[in-house]
Each structure stands twice: as structure tokens, then as C-alpha cells.
Scaffold this motif. Structure first.
Motif, PDB file in Angstrom:
ATOM      1  N   VAL A   1      72.822  56.307  38.013  1.00  0.00           N
ATOM      2  CA  VAL A   1      73.770  55.245  38.355  1.00  0.00           C
ATOM      3  C   VAL A   1      73.224  53.884  37.941  1.00  0.00           C
ATOM      4  N   ARG A   2      72.038  53.551  38.464  1.00  0.00           N
ATOM      5  CA  ARG A   2      71.464  52.234  38.186  1.00  0.00           C
ATOM      6  C   ARG A   2      71.052  52.105  36.730  1.00  0.00           C
ATOM      7  N   PHE A   3      70.302  53.067  36.248  1.00  0.00           N
ATOM      8  CA  PHE A   3      69.872  53.089  34.841  1.00  0.00           C
ATOM      9  C   PHE A   3      70.267  54.457  34.275  1.00  0.00           C
ATOM     10  N   PRO A   4      71.495  54.624  33.829  1.00  0.00           N
ATOM     11  CA  PRO A   4      71.990  55.946  33.413  1.00  0.00           C
ATOM     12  C   PRO A   4      71.357  56.419  32.102  1.00  0.00           C
ATOM     13  N   VAL A   5      70.201  57.032  32.199  1.00  0.00           N
ATOM     14  CA  VAL A   5      69.492  57.505  31.013  1.00  0.00           C
ATOM     15  C   VAL A   5      69.349  59.028  30.990  1.00  0.00           C
ATOM     16  N   LEU A   6      69.606  59.702  32.127  1.00  0.00           N
ATOM     17  CA  LEU A   6      69.452  61.147  32.188  1.00  0.00           C
ATOM     18  C   LEU A   6      70.668  61.760  32.879  1.00  0.00           C
ATOM     19  N   PRO A   7      71.069  62.964  32.465  1.00  0.00           N
ATOM     20  CA  PRO A   7      72.197  63.629  33.127  1.00  0.00           C
ATOM     21  C   PRO A   7      71.816  64.063  34.548  1.00  0.00           C
ATOM     22  N   VAL A   8      72.784  64.014  35.444  1.00  0.00           N
ATOM     23  CA  VAL A   8      72.514  64.316  36.858  1.00  0.00           C
ATOM     24  C   VAL A   8      73.421  65.419  37.387  1.00  0.00           C
ATOM     25  N   TYR A   9      74.189  66.074  36.499  1.00  0.00           N
ATOM     26  CA  TYR A   9      75.148  67.070  36.979  1.00  0.00           C
ATOM     27  C   TYR A   9      75.129  68.278  36.042  1.00  0.00           C
ATOM     28  N   GLY A  10      75.062  69.469  36.622  1.00  0.00           N
ATOM     29  CA  GLY A  10      75.157  70.683  35.826  1.00  0.00           C
ATOM     30  C   GLY A  10      73.860  71.019  35.118  1.00  0.00           C
ATOM     31  N   ALA A  11      73.925  72.113  34.320  1.00  0.00           N
ATOM     32  CA  ALA A  11      72.734  72.619  33.640  1.00  0.00           C
ATOM     33  C   ALA A  11      72.741  72.367  32.145  1.00  0.00           C
TER      34      ALA A  11
ATOM     35  N   HIS B   1      68.874  68.131  31.381  1.00  0.00           N
ATOM     36  CA  HIS B   1      69.528  68.275  32.679  1.00  0.00           C
ATOM     37  C   HIS B   1      68.558  68.704  33.774  1.00  0.00           C
ATOM     38  N   LEU B   2      67.454  69.337  33.397  1.00  0.00           N
ATOM     39  CA  LEU B   2      66.508  69.843  34.403  1.00  0.00           C
ATOM     40  C   LEU B   2      65.367  68.874  34.693  1.00  0.00           C
ATOM     41  N   ILE B   3      65.271  67.779  33.964  1.00  0.00           N
ATOM     42  CA  ILE B   3      64.151  66.851  34.173  1.00  0.00           C
ATOM     43  C   ILE B   3      64.183  66.278  35.586  1.00  0.00           C
ATOM     44  N   LEU B   4      65.316  65.750  36.003  1.00  0.00           N
ATOM     45  CA  LEU B   4      65.397  65.141  37.334  1.00  0.00           C
ATOM     46  C   LEU B   4      65.277  66.189  38.452  1.00  0.00           C
ATOM     47  N   PRO B   5      65.972  67.325  38.387  1.00  0.00           N
ATOM     48  CA  PRO B   5      65.772  68.330  39.441  1.00  0.00           C
ATOM     49  C   PRO B   5      64.334  68.822  39.537  1.00  0.00           C
ATOM     50  N   ALA B   6      63.690  69.059  38.381  1.00  0.00           N
ATOM     51  CA  ALA B   6      62.305  69.531  38.407  1.00  0.00           C
ATOM     52  C   ALA B   6      61.377  68.457  38.973  1.00  0.00           C
ATOM     53  N   THR B   7      61.652  67.204  38.668  1.00  0.00           N
ATOM     54  CA  THR B   7      60.844  66.118  39.225  1.00  0.00           C
ATOM     55  C   THR B   7      61.024  66.015  40.732  1.00  0.00           C
TER      56      THR B   7
END
Length: 315
Positions: free
Chosen positions: A158-168, A178-184
Motif C-alpha cells: 500500500v505505502r510503497f507498492p513494490v511487491l504483490p500481496v495477494y495470491g500465489a 508473490h512468496l517473498i512477503l509471506p516467507a518474510t
């Protein structure tokens, strides 16, 4: 060593048998009738209820039903989903790929961050760096994965939209993004656990005479930690990494829901909400199998790392 391995495999088999019996028993003792649950949203009629009872052998004795279900489960046949009528094995295997990729990436985050930070904290014990690393680990352990995930969604979606946040995503490259943020989100808490375990193990090693002699020889700090210290704390580190893999299982459920990942965790939530008994039973068995496999793997790695354990097993 072979005797110990066979003993562990036998204990693992007995544990899985006990878990399967408990899972089947708890589902059978759940409030309400199994016929109503298995019917789902379909209208109930005497003929349909009778068909359900015949299909699932509900008129048979409990032990006979359990043995029949266990025989089918041994062939990976858990029946069909009440909600989708899809084969349970196919539904679970299709979702397991995403969960496995998430677990591997989260494990990589935990190991990459946790082990070096734990060794550094032990090497600088009592100093400002040690206190900073320890405080960071406490904060990481205190923050639930779903809360960390929500914060990451706000920052990088939202603030800095650089990575996807929904789905695989679709394709290997898109899936990785798509898995970078969930894995982090999942790996931060696991890394904190590894930091604590590695620091505690390394503190008992860094004061040993052979490390004092290595420092007296003028060896660099990096060589001392990687060549001497890490080798001697490998056993507790492996144990903590195995614990990380087990702890990741419940955390992955919430992370998958937060990021809308079509994995095993989200399937579990959906199946419990829909009272999809065949899917819930299969997921419970696979979860127990996962824990048993991880524990057995940790035992085997421990035997390979420490010769003293092999000698003790041989005697």
C-alpha cells in the motif's frame, strides 16, 4: 546406528497409528450426527440419509469402520470432499506445492538470518551488539506472523507498492515474487527462535580452550566462528532448525490466509469451516506425518554430525 534408525522408524509408525485413531475417534464423537455433516447443504431425505450411511459404512461397528478407513488411508485414499466432490488426495496435493515453497523460503530466511546473528551475539556477549540482537530476537518472537504479514502488506503493498500481496502468482518468477512477503512474515519469527538457540549453544563453546588457542594463533574472528565454533554448535543448531520446521506449520496457516495463498493452511481453514470431514482427516494425518518426518530427519542429521551419538547407538 541401524538399530537406532529402525527403532525411530518403528516409533514413528506407532505414533502415526495412534494419531490416526485419535483423529478418527474425535471426528466420530463430534457433536451432531455424521449424516447431517456429510450431507452438507443438500436437503435431507430418508433415502439420501440411508445412502450416506451405506456409502460411509455408518452401520458398521466403530473399530471396523476405523480399520477400513485406515486401510484406505494407507493407499492415500481419503475419499472425496463433501464440498467439491473432488478427490481429497488430489485437493491436498494441489495445495501442498504452494505450502512447500512457502516453507522452504521461510526456512531459508530463518537459517540465513538466525544462525549468523546468533553466533555474532554470542561472540559479542554483554556488548551493545549482543543486546541489540537479543532485543530484536525477543521482538521477532513476540510478533505473531499474521501481524507481521499485515504490516508488510501495508508497507510494501500500500505505502510503497513494490511487491504483490495477494495470491500465489503464475510461473516460477511470478510465484517467487508473490512468496517473498509471506516467507518474510513467517521467517522473521522463526529466525528469532534460531537466534536464541544458536546464541545459547555458542556461549558454551566460545570459552573453550581450543578456541582460546585459536585466537592466540592470530586466526581471524570469521575463521574461528565458521571453522571451529560453528562445527561444535552444529548439533543444537540442527535441532533448533528442526523445531523451526515444526513451528512453521501452524504459523503458515495464518500467513496463507492473510496473503490469500491457495495452500494447505487455507484449505484447513476452509475445510473446518465447511465441516468437510474427509479433508480435515487427511490434513490431520499429513500434519502428523510431517512432524514425524522432520523429527526423524533431525535424528539422522544428529547421528551424521556427532560421531559420539553413532557410537552410543552402536552399543
Amino acid at each position: 546406528m541401524l538399530r537406532r534408525l529402525l527403532g525411530r522408524l518403528g516409533a514413528a509408525g506407532l505414533l502415526l497409528l495412534l494419531v490416526s485413531f485419535l483423529v478418527f475417534s474425535l471426528v466420530s464423537m463430534a457433536p451432531g450426527s455424521l449424516e447431517t455433516t456429510l450431507l452438507g447443504a443438500r436437503p435431507a431425505s430418508p433415502e439420501l440419509i440411508q445412502n450416506i450411511r451405506v456409502q460411509y459404512h455408518l452401520d458398521d461397528p466403530f473399530l471396523l469402520r476405523y480399520l477400513r478407513w485406515l486401510a484406505d488411508a494407507a493407499h492415500l485414499d481419503f475419499g472425496r470432499s463433501i464440498v467439491t466432490s473432488e478427490s481429497v488426495s488430489d485437493a491436498v496435493s494441489a495445495r501442498a506445492v504452494v505450502s512447500a515453497e512457502l516453507a522452504v523460503l521461510a526456512f531459508g530466511v530463518a537459517a540465513t538470518l538466525g544462525v549468523p546473528a546468533g553466533l555474532a551475539a554470542a561472540a559479542w556477549a554483554g556488548r551493545a551488539a549482543d543486546r541489540l540482537i537479543t532485543l530484536s530476537a525477543i521482538l521477532g518472537m513476540s510478533a505473531p506472523p499474521f501481524a507481521v504479514g499485515t504490516l508488510l502488506i501495508y508497507l510494501f503493498g500500500v505505502r510503497f507498492p513494490v511487491l504483490p500481496v495477494y495470491g500465489a502468482g503464475d510461473g516460477p518468477g511470478d510465484r517467487l515474487l508473490h512468496l517473498i512477503l509471506p516467507a518474510t512474515a513467517l521467517g522473521i519469527g522463526l529466525a528469532a527462535l534460531v537466534v536464541r538457540q544458536t546464541r545459547a549453544a555458542a556461549l558454551g563453546v566460545l570459552d573453550q580452550d581450543y578456541l582460546t588457542f585459536a585466537r592466540a594463533r592470530g586466526l581471524s574472528r570469521a575463521r574461528i566462528q565458521t571453522t571451529y565454533a560453528l562445527r561444535n554448535v552444529a548439533l543444537p543448531i540442527v535441532s533448533s532448525l528442526g523445531l523451526v520446521l515444526i513451528v512453521a506449520l501452524p504459523g503458515a496457516i495464518l500467513v496463507e490466509v492473510v496473503f490469500s495463498l491457495p495452500g494447505v493452511g487455507s484449505l484447513m481453514v476452509e475445510s473446518v469451516g465447511a465441516k468437510d470431514i474427509p479433508v480435515v482427516q487427511a490434513l490431520a494425518i499429513f500434519s502428523a506425518l510431517y512432524v514425524v518426518v522432520v523429527n526423524t530427519g533431525v535424528d539422522l542429521c544428529s547421528l551424521l554430525i556427532d560421531p559420539r551419538l553413532r557410537d552410543g547407538a552402536a552399543r
